[in-house]
Structures are given as C-alpha cells and as structure tokens.
Design a protein around this motif. Sequence first.
Motif, PDB file in Angstrom:
ATOM      1  N   GLY B  72       0.815  -1.217   0.000  1.00 33.98           N
ATOM      2  CA  GLY B  72       0.000   0.000   0.000  1.00 33.98           C
ATOM      3  C   GLY B  72       0.843   1.259   0.000  1.00 33.98           C
ATOM      4  N   GLU B  73       0.506   2.206   0.874  1.00 34.49           N
ATOM      5  CA  GLU B  73       1.200   3.482   0.917  1.00 34.49           C
ATOM      6  C   GLU B  73       2.310   3.490   1.961  1.00 34.49           C
ATOM      7  OE1 GLU B  73       0.672   6.337  -1.033  1.00 34.49           O
ATOM      8  OE2 GLU B  73      -0.547   5.001  -2.269  1.00 34.49           O
ATOM      9  N   SER B  74       2.638   2.318   2.500  1.00 36.06           N
ATOM     10  CA  SER B  74       3.592   2.246   3.609  1.00 36.06           C
ATOM     11  C   SER B  74       5.033   2.496   3.173  1.00 36.06           C
ATOM     12  CB  SER B  74       3.527   0.857   4.239  1.00 36.06           C
ATOM     13  OG  SER B  74       3.983  -0.114   3.292  1.00 36.06           O
ATOM     14  N   GLY B  75       5.298   2.304   1.875  1.00 35.94           N
ATOM     15  CA  GLY B  75       6.685   2.419   1.418  1.00 35.94           C
ATOM     16  C   GLY B  75       7.517   1.200   1.739  1.00 35.94           C
ATOM     17  N   VAL B  76       6.874   0.162   2.279  1.00 30.54           N
ATOM     18  CA  VAL B  76       7.607  -1.069   2.605  1.00 30.54           C
ATOM     19  C   VAL B  76       7.631  -1.981   1.383  1.00 30.54           C
ATOM     20  CG1 VAL B  76       7.650  -3.163   4.018  1.00 30.54           C
ATOM     21  CG2 VAL B  76       7.052  -0.958   5.057  1.00 30.54           C
ATOM     22  N   LEU B  77       8.831  -2.370   0.974  1.00 29.12           N
ATOM     23  CA  LEU B  77       9.013  -3.311  -0.114  1.00 29.12           C
ATOM     24  C   LEU B  77       8.898  -4.709   0.506  1.00 29.12           C
ATOM     25  CD1 LEU B  77       9.563  -2.955  -3.107  1.00 29.12           C
ATOM     26  CD2 LEU B  77      11.995  -2.865  -2.620  1.00 29.12           C
ATOM     27  N   ALA B  78       7.721  -5.323   0.327  1.00 32.53           N
ATOM     28  CA  ALA B  78       7.452  -6.602   0.999  1.00 32.53           C
ATOM     29  C   ALA B  78       8.317  -7.716   0.405  1.00 32.53           C
ATOM     30  CB  ALA B  78       5.979  -6.956   0.883  1.00 32.53           C
ATOM     31  N   VAL B  79       8.350  -7.783  -0.921  1.00 31.92           N
ATOM     32  CA  VAL B  79       9.176  -8.780  -1.589  1.00 31.92           C
ATOM     33  C   VAL B  79       9.805  -8.120  -2.819  1.00 31.92           C
ATOM     34  CG1 VAL B  79       9.264 -11.069  -2.639  1.00 31.92           C
ATOM     35  CG2 VAL B  79       7.509 -10.580  -0.929  1.00 31.92           C
ATOM     36  N   ALA B  80      11.111  -8.209  -2.930  1.00 26.37           N
ATOM     37  CA  ALA B  80      11.809  -7.715  -4.128  1.00 26.37           C
ATOM     38  C   ALA B  80      12.779  -8.805  -4.568  1.00 26.37           C
ATOM     39  CB  ALA B  80      12.543  -6.415  -3.813  1.00 26.37           C
ATOM     40  N   PRO B  81      12.296  -9.684  -5.469  1.00 24.59           N
ATOM     41  CA  PRO B  81      13.079 -10.867  -5.832  1.00 24.59           C
ATOM     42  C   PRO B  81      14.452 -10.518  -6.421  1.00 24.59           C
ATOM     43  CG  PRO B  81      10.841 -10.992  -6.733  1.00 24.59           C
ATOM     44  CD  PRO B  81      11.018  -9.622  -6.193  1.00 24.59           C
ATOM     45  N   ASN B  82      14.515  -9.460  -7.262  1.00 21.37           N
ATOM     46  CA  ASN B  82      15.796  -9.090  -7.887  1.00 21.37           C
ATOM     47  C   ASN B  82      16.864  -8.710  -6.876  1.00 21.37           C
ATOM     48  OD1 ASN B  82      14.642  -9.399 -10.344  1.00 21.37           O
ATOM     49  ND2 ASN B  82      14.205  -7.232 -10.659  1.00 21.37           N
ATOM     50  N   LEU B  83      16.417  -8.158  -5.749  1.00 24.63           N
ATOM     51  CA  LEU B  83      17.363  -7.690  -4.740  1.00 24.63           C
ATOM     52  C   LEU B  83      17.469  -8.672  -3.579  1.00 24.63           C
ATOM     53  CD1 LEU B  83      16.159  -3.969  -4.717  1.00 24.63           C
ATOM     54  CD2 LEU B  83      18.367  -4.780  -5.545  1.00 24.63           C
ATOM     55  N   GLY B  84      16.613  -9.692  -3.593  1.00 20.98           N
ATOM     56  CA  GLY B  84      16.605 -10.653  -2.494  1.00 20.98           C
ATOM     57  C   GLY B  84      16.097 -10.055  -1.188  1.00 20.98           C
ATOM     58  N   TRP B  85      15.218  -9.050  -1.306  1.00 21.71           N
ATOM     59  CA  TRP B  85      14.738  -8.352  -0.106  1.00 21.71           C
ATOM     60  C   TRP B  85      13.374  -8.871   0.337  1.00 21.71           C
ATOM     61  CZ3 TRP B  85      15.450  -2.369  -1.108  1.00 21.71           C
ATOM     62  CH2 TRP B  85      16.825  -2.090  -1.194  1.00 21.71           C
ATOM     63  N   ARG B  86      13.163  -8.773   1.645  1.00 21.78           N
ATOM     64  CA  ARG B  86      11.838  -8.999   2.228  1.00 21.78           C
ATOM     65  C   ARG B  86      11.580  -7.946   3.295  1.00 21.78           C
ATOM     66  NH1 ARG B  86       8.368 -13.088   1.654  1.00 21.78           N
ATOM     67  NH2 ARG B  86       8.979 -14.538   0.013  1.00 21.78           N
ATOM     68  N   ASN B  87      10.422  -7.291   3.198  1.00 24.22           N
ATOM     69  CA  ASN B  87      10.007  -6.322   4.211  1.00 24.22           C
ATOM     70  C   ASN B  87      11.045  -5.252   4.520  1.00 24.22           C
ATOM     71  OD1 ASN B  87       7.428  -7.465   4.607  1.00 24.22           O
ATOM     72  ND2 ASN B  87       8.398  -9.137   5.753  1.00 24.22           N
ATOM     73  N   VAL B  88      11.510  -4.585   3.496  1.00 27.31           N
ATOM     74  CA  VAL B  88      12.465  -3.496   3.675  1.00 27.31           C
ATOM     75  C   VAL B  88      11.706  -2.163   3.642  1.00 27.31           C
ATOM     76  CG1 VAL B  88      14.411  -2.268   2.628  1.00 27.31           C
ATOM     77  CG2 VAL B  88      14.372  -4.781   2.660  1.00 27.31           C
ATOM     78  N   PRO B  89      11.815  -1.359   4.711  1.00 29.60           N
ATOM     79  CA  PRO B  89      11.080  -0.069   4.755  1.00 29.60           C
ATOM     80  C   PRO B  89      11.798   0.986   3.924  1.00 29.60           C
ATOM     81  CG  PRO B  89      12.336  -0.358   6.783  1.00 29.60           C
ATOM     82  CD  PRO B  89      12.594  -1.596   5.943  1.00 29.60           C
ATOM     83  N   LEU B  90      11.829   0.749   2.615  1.00 26.64           N
ATOM     84  CA  LEU B  90      12.613   1.581   1.712  1.00 26.64           C
ATOM     85  C   LEU B  90      12.176   3.039   1.761  1.00 26.64           C
ATOM     86  CD1 LEU B  90      14.771   1.693  -0.580  1.00 26.64           C
ATOM     87  CD2 LEU B  90      12.884   1.322  -2.191  1.00 26.64           C
ATOM     88  N   GLY B  91      10.864   3.268   1.810  1.00 27.60           N
ATOM     89  CA  GLY B  91      10.342   4.631   1.827  1.00 27.60           C
ATOM     90  C   GLY B  91      10.902   5.420   3.003  1.00 27.60           C
TER      91      GLY B  91
END
Lengths: 309, 309
Positions: B72-91
């Motif tokens: 949603g509008e949280s700015g949290v990247l829940a899953v980013a397969p290319n970067l191997g990320w989970r739940n990163v508060p990128l915003g």
Amino acid sequence: MPTLGIDLGGTFARAAVVDAKGNIIASAKMALGERSPSAVVESIAHAAKAAVDTAGTPVQGCGVGAAGQIHGESGVLAVAPNLGWRNVPLGEMLRTRLGYPVRVVNDLSAAAWGELNAGAGRGSQDMYTVFVGSGVGSAIIAGGRLVTGGGGVAGELGHIKVVPNGRRCGCGELGCLEAYAGGHNLIAQTRELLATGRSQVLKELTGGDPARVTPVTLEQAAEAGDAEAREIYERASLMLAVAVANQVTVLNPARLILGGGVLTHCPGIRRRVVEGVQAFASTTSREGLLISDAELGDDSGLIGAALLA
Amino acid sequence: MPTLGIDLGGTFARAAVVDAKGNIIASAKMALGERSPSAVVESIAHAAKAAVDTAGTPVQGCGVGAAGQIHGESGVLAVAPNLGWRNVPLGEMLRTRLGYPVRVVNDLSAAAWGELNAGAGRGSQDMYTVFVGSGVGSAIIAGGRLVTGGGGVAGELGHIKVVPNGRRCGCGELGCLEAYAGGHNLIAQTRELLATGRSQVLKELTGGDPARVTPVTLEQAAEAGDAEAREIYERASLMLAVAVANQVTVLNPARLILGGGVLTHCPGIRRRVVEGVQAFASTTSREGLLISDAELGDDSGLIGAALLA
C-alpha cells in the motif's frame, strides 16, 4: 437526509428510501407494463412516490441501478437488453419527473456498492464481487471507488473468452464464460443432455420434463455420478474458478464477494470456486484475501443505488 | 517545483529530476554494488544527488518505482526478488537519507503513470498497460487513479493461470501465462526445442548456440515455417492475446498501452495481441478503445515515479 434507491429490472421497478447507513426505511415495487421509456419512468415514479410517502420523510437524491450499459456519468442507458432500449437518457428523464438529482449506474455496480457499504464488504476499500445467476457478472471496487471503465461497462466477467471460438453465447460472441457457466446456459446444456435420452439420472430427476431443469438439477445429476452431467458441471465450475482466480491475481482485492442464484443454490459450484481461488490465484494476490457471500440478497442493488445518490 | 524520480532495478538505480509536465531536466545512473538495503539506499542517494546537482534546481519530493511488491502506501518493499529483499522499509530509509517526502510504488505502476501523464496515455482516465519483456506484467489506471490492490500487487497478469496445473513458472506456481509467453520462458522453450536437434531452422539461426536464442529467434523460426517453433510461438501469442482481451472485457479501458521488449522487438506477437483484442474482447468493452505502444521507453518509470511524488 435519506436518499432514494431504484432497482430497475426487466419486469419490475423497485424503489426504497434508505438512510445513510444503508437501512431501508420503506420500499415499494411496481410491475412494468408497457416498456417504452416514458411508461417505465412513470412506473418508477409511482414506486418512488409510494416509498417516499410510506417513509414519511423527504429524500435528497436518487440513485438508479439498471441492467444494462451506462455511459459514464451521463445517465444514458446505452443498451438495456431486458427492456429493448438503446440510448435512453433515463437519468435526465427521471430528474425531470422526480425533481431530484439522479445518478444511474449498472445494476451489478449498485449491488456491489450496497455490499461494500452495508453488507459483506463493510470496512473494505478493494473488493471484487462476482455474481453467477442466469448470467455471469462482476463489479470492481478499487481504493473505495467503483471502477466503471471508460465506456461504463467494466466488470463483464461473463464475456471473457474461455474457449476461443467456442460455444455461442447469448451476446452473439463465441466461447464466453457465460456460455458455459451462466445459469441460463447450465440449464440449456442440461436440457441438451436430457434430450439425448442418454442420462437416466436426469430423466428421473426431471420426469423427462425439460421445463423442470435448473442448475440445481445439474448439480444433483453430477453428484449422482452421471458422467456426462458431471462433465458439463465440472467444466463450468473449473472455468468459473479459474476466471475468478485470475481476476483475484490481476485485481488483488482484499475481499471477494460471491452472489447470485447459482452460487447461492449450488453449494458444490460455490465450493469449487472458493477452492479454485485458493489453488489458482497467485500466492501474493490472495494473501489476506477474505472470501464471503453477499449478505443483502435482492436488496443490495436498491441499497447501493440509494447510497450512490 | 520539479520532483525526483527513482527507478530501482536489480542492477542499477536511476534518478531523474522531472518537471510537472514529465520532462526530464537531468538524470543519473548508479550501479548497485552490495545489495543490502543500506548500501542500495546509498547508491540511490548518490544518483539522486548527481541528478539534483546537474539540474541545479531544488526538488520538492521523491517517487520510487521498484520491482517488487509494495504494501500500500507504507513504502515497505514486501518482496523484491531481484534484490533478495523482504520487508524493507525503503520509503522510510530514503526519507531519512534524502530529507524529502518519499512515495514507493511498483515499477510497472510507475511506468504506467508516466505513460498516462507524459506518454501514450495522455488525456486518458481509464488505461490498461501490458508489458511483455522477460516477464509479463500490467498496470491498471481507473478513473485517473492507480489501482494498486489491497496488498499492493494488482496487475500481475503474468501469473494468471492459462493452463491449470500446466508448465512451471519462475514464481513456483503451475500454468502461469508468463511460463508460456514471458520472454525468459520463450527463450527457455526455444532452447528446449534447439536441444532436441529436430529443428534445422533453429540450428541455422543460432549456429547451434543456445546462448544466441532470443524471442526474436523464435519469431524468425516460426515465420520460416518450423512447425514446432510455430507451435510454441502461436500458443504463446494466443495466450497473450486472450489474456489481454479478457482484461479489456473486464476493465473496459479507454486506452490499451503495449510495452516491453517482446512486444517491441517481435512485431508478429504484437500484431497477434492487437488482432486478438479485436477478436476476443467483448464488443461493448472495446467500443472506442485506442491501442497504442508505450512512448517513453526506459524513461517511463523514472518519469512516472517523479510525477507520483
């Protein structure tokens, strides 16, 4: 102040005075006689007056849910097959006759709006509603707003193609979902099977009378193990399940609401749709998805139309 | 005042200062080194500083388009397969680092927003954008607003099921559209055929080297009359065409925008999709539909992200 909701079907016009929370204060129903636009407007006006008089309270606007294709916010009913109408400025005619501001939306949109605000979708902003009755339809709510589409016909799930160049649909096109899985076509396919004389089970269930065939008959024949009935039934259920699952994948709703006569009266089909969404919607799209049945029944359109006024 | 757009891919971060009309004033690109969230935020910050310094103008906010699932509008990247990320508060991390308000959206949503406001979708309110590149994705704009879905993953057209329990997709599920028609899988299927040794045409086109197979190779082999290549090619094209047509039927967009490497470089597939929409979308849903190619190329995400800021 309450508003007026109108549900315009092919044989009746219903009117209800509805409060801001979606409670019906009073309602009235009027059979449609002649189907000319002016005669129908009169029928609606009579039902509206009866509802308002019974409620004993003024209303501040009117919403109409009508079966057919509505051009955006114009209030023009571009095509209404049940009434045989084309390009009828229903909104303007009713505004003149009733003296209220009038908003016209598609009947399934009105029903979905009712469920969102006063039924199974309460608290939701992203909701997908699927109705399987004599036809197959759907309505999309995204970010708390109705998705109507550029031409006012968004939601035509029944007319997605499931078998390119397949079975002919009532719309004239080939291979539509509705041609396999809509109630009208479930009945037609079951009658075709009955007419072959090959299904003893169907003969027993109907006494050989095609007029007694309903979608429930098909479900009963399939459950009784009739192989050909089962094929029609499983094919229709799988097509519905995959179609709904695919829309969950694309739309990522927080709620999926199921309604309409076939899903209400054929629990086996309903179960296959629910299980199909679990099996076929993408994992990420159905995280947190809540599936529930429509709650407002026949009143959803009336309530939703009033709340859209 | 201009805004900052960030396009975060799997190997680069790009930044651009964009004016209110969607013109890029200055841009910069930074290779990602280490993929930890803090290292990536530093890379983004460097690219952002370079773009802002070059532009020589202050910016008032930042939008980020990132490949992955955003909550949603949280700015949290829940899953980013290319970067191997989970739940990163990128915003939040970027907001702290850059000192601007930051909005994070999916990369395809950003690209569609760019096309809507500064590209092929200008003047439209209801637009459906389909990208066929290494994967298959889409983005929905309805009533002038981005449809993100309840969980932020709306638009996953590549993961609708076209063959229940069919070919395995990179996402782990079976029978996804992308498993048949995404560029990565077009290449995989063509390599499988090359490996059988049965296709003389493919052998000639590639010199027998699987590394030289691209979606264009498949199109060339199909056009040269190789029966098995043609089967893969026509099946993929038909699946794409029906899938896109069915979304036109359900969403009733005023514009359909086609983009991505496969649709750009394989004119035969693009043509089959366009013809398929004419053949398979319901008549009412495609009245007035305009189909066009994405105009902004690789810049659409940067521009869209900036305009969403």
